[in-house]
Design an enzyme around this catalytic site. Structure first.
Site, PDB file in Angstrom:
ATOM      1  N   ARG A  91       0.796  -1.222   0.000  1.00  0.00           N
ATOM      2  CA  ARG A  91       0.000   0.000   0.000  1.00  0.00           C
ATOM      3  C   ARG A  91       0.828   1.272   0.000  1.00  0.00           C
ATOM      4  O   ARG A  91       0.573   2.187  -0.764  1.00  0.00           O
ATOM      5  CB  ARG A  91      -0.889   0.064   1.260  1.00  0.00           C
ATOM      6  N   THR A  92       1.809   1.317   0.910  1.00  0.00           N
ATOM      7  CA  THR A  92       2.506   2.593   1.060  1.00  0.00           C
ATOM      8  C   THR A  92       3.274   2.922  -0.215  1.00  0.00           C
ATOM      9  O   THR A  92       3.207   4.031  -0.732  1.00  0.00           O
ATOM     10  CB  THR A  92       3.443   2.566   2.284  1.00  0.00           C
TER      11      THR A  92
ATOM     12  N   LYS B 179      26.038  -3.923  -0.749  1.00  0.00           N
ATOM     13  CA  LYS B 179      27.499  -3.924  -0.873  1.00  0.00           C
ATOM     14  C   LYS B 179      28.151  -3.218   0.310  1.00  0.00           C
ATOM     15  O   LYS B 179      29.363  -3.046   0.347  1.00  0.00           O
ATOM     16  CB  LYS B 179      27.919  -3.205  -2.161  1.00  0.00           C
TER      17      LYS B 179
ATOM     18  N   ARG C 294      11.413   4.017   3.174  1.00  0.00           N
ATOM     19  CA  ARG C 294      10.996   3.088   4.245  1.00  0.00           C
ATOM     20  C   ARG C 294      12.218   2.279   4.617  1.00  0.00           C
ATOM     21  O   ARG C 294      12.888   1.703   3.750  1.00  0.00           O
ATOM     22  CB  ARG C 294       9.887   2.172   3.767  1.00  0.00           C
TER      23      ARG C 294
ATOM     24  N   HIS D  72       5.435   6.047  11.576  1.00  0.00           N
ATOM     25  CA  HIS D  72       4.880   5.892  10.230  1.00  0.00           C
ATOM     26  C   HIS D  72       3.939   7.077   9.999  1.00  0.00           C
ATOM     27  O   HIS D  72       2.715   6.920   9.934  1.00  0.00           O
ATOM     28  CB  HIS D  72       4.140   4.555  10.143  1.00  0.00           C
TER      29      HIS D  72
END
Ligand code: NCD
Length: 301
Positions: A51-52, A81, A102, A130
């Site tokens: 969703r986000t 890396k 995120r 959030h």
């Protein structure tokens, strides 16, 4: 710089401004469809998302921007890396005009903002915050209840490892006469720092362990899934709290059921058609709130 980093940056007034802009976008989407013409926005997701990420990307496209993205940044970007988040942000900020991120570290958005020369939009930071989810949650509550003052809200499920319910509690703390019930099993209680945060702002916080402990006329139950991916002991036997038709029918006809999604089994599908179950509508609002946040980030309202 117009970053969206945490809930603490919002006031009642700035929330209302965001909600009014969101209302306008929903009413006349075409008026906003070219506002970010020529802007490139990077989406960097170091944790899974449906969703986000997709609502952010749809939002970017719907206001006329373009997207560059690493779908699974943890595996597919140079962090694999050994590159630091700061270095990644410095580089991506040279390619893009804003960065949606995120990440599993609670301080990731702040770290990103500390070196970024473009707006950072926090799309979830560890178990800490959030904000864009909570903004869409608040927008949904405003539309459904028409007010925040005086609301009785239960946050339930995994209050320890989740980030959505503690962020929501922070935004609700801006208002008067708020009561928050925290329904959780042992070991999943809300961390003390959030309880202290609410107390300081005169929110009444009542912890409990069963839905039957809640008042029948509670305004909202905001349920969440167990964040297994954040738990140290994944073998723990959790007797999860479940919302089903039988339980919902013990509450008032005005008690709304919200959930940030994804749900696993903590909300039974048998309530999906009940008008009090508003989680799909809530998720849909996310796209419009994110359109508004993008316009604000670029001062293109
Ligand atoms: C939430 C998240 O990522 O914190 N999902 C979302 O953004 N809608 C909730 C969750 O994953 O349980």
């Amino acid at each position: 710089m117009n970053h969206v980093l945490c809930c603490e940056q919002y006031t009642k007034e700035s929330l209302e401004e965001l909600f009014v802009l969101t209302d306008k976008i929903i009413k006349e989407p075409m008026k906003y469809s070219k506002k970010l013409d020529g802007k490139i926005i990077a989406t960097l997701f170091y944790e899974p998302s449906t969703r986000t990420r997709l609502s952010f990307e749809a939002a970017i496209l719907r206001v006329g921007g373009s997207i560059i993205s690493t779908e699974n940044a943890k595996i597919a970007s140079s962090v694999a890396k050994g590159e630091s988040l700061k270095d990644t942000i410095k580089i991506v900020g040279g390619y893009a005009d804003a960065i949606v991120i995120r990440h599993s570290d609670n301080d990731s958005a702040e770290i990103a903002a500390s070196v970024s020369n473009v707006p950072i939009l926090n799309a979830g930071a560890g178990s800490g915050a959030h904000p864009t989810q909570s903004l869409l949650d608040m927008y949904t509550i405003r539309n459904k209840k028409g007010k925040f003052d005086g609301l009785k809200v239960a946050i339930s499920g995994d209050l320890r490892y989740g980030r959505t319910q503690n962020s929501l509690a922070k935004l609700l703390s801006l208002y008067n006469d708020i009561t928050i019930y925290g329904v959780s099993r042992k070991s999943f209680e809300l961390p003390q720092e959030y309880i202290d945060y609410m107390k300081k702002r005169n929110v009444k916080y009542i912890p409990c362990s069963e839905f039957s402990d809640l008042p029948k006329d509670i305004d909202i139950i905001y349920h969440t899934r167990t964040q297994l991916e954040r738990m140290e002991d994944k073998t723990m036997d959790i007797k999860e709290l479940i919302i089903n038709k039988q339980l919902l029918n013990t509450f008032s006809k005005d008690t709304l059921i919200m959930h940030p999604l994804p749900r696993v089994h903590e909300i039974d599908e048998d309530i999906d058609d009940d008008s009090r179950a508003i989680y799909f509508e809530q998720a849909h609002n996310g796209m419009f709130i994110r359109m508004a946040l993008l316009l604000q980030a670029f001062n293109k309202m």
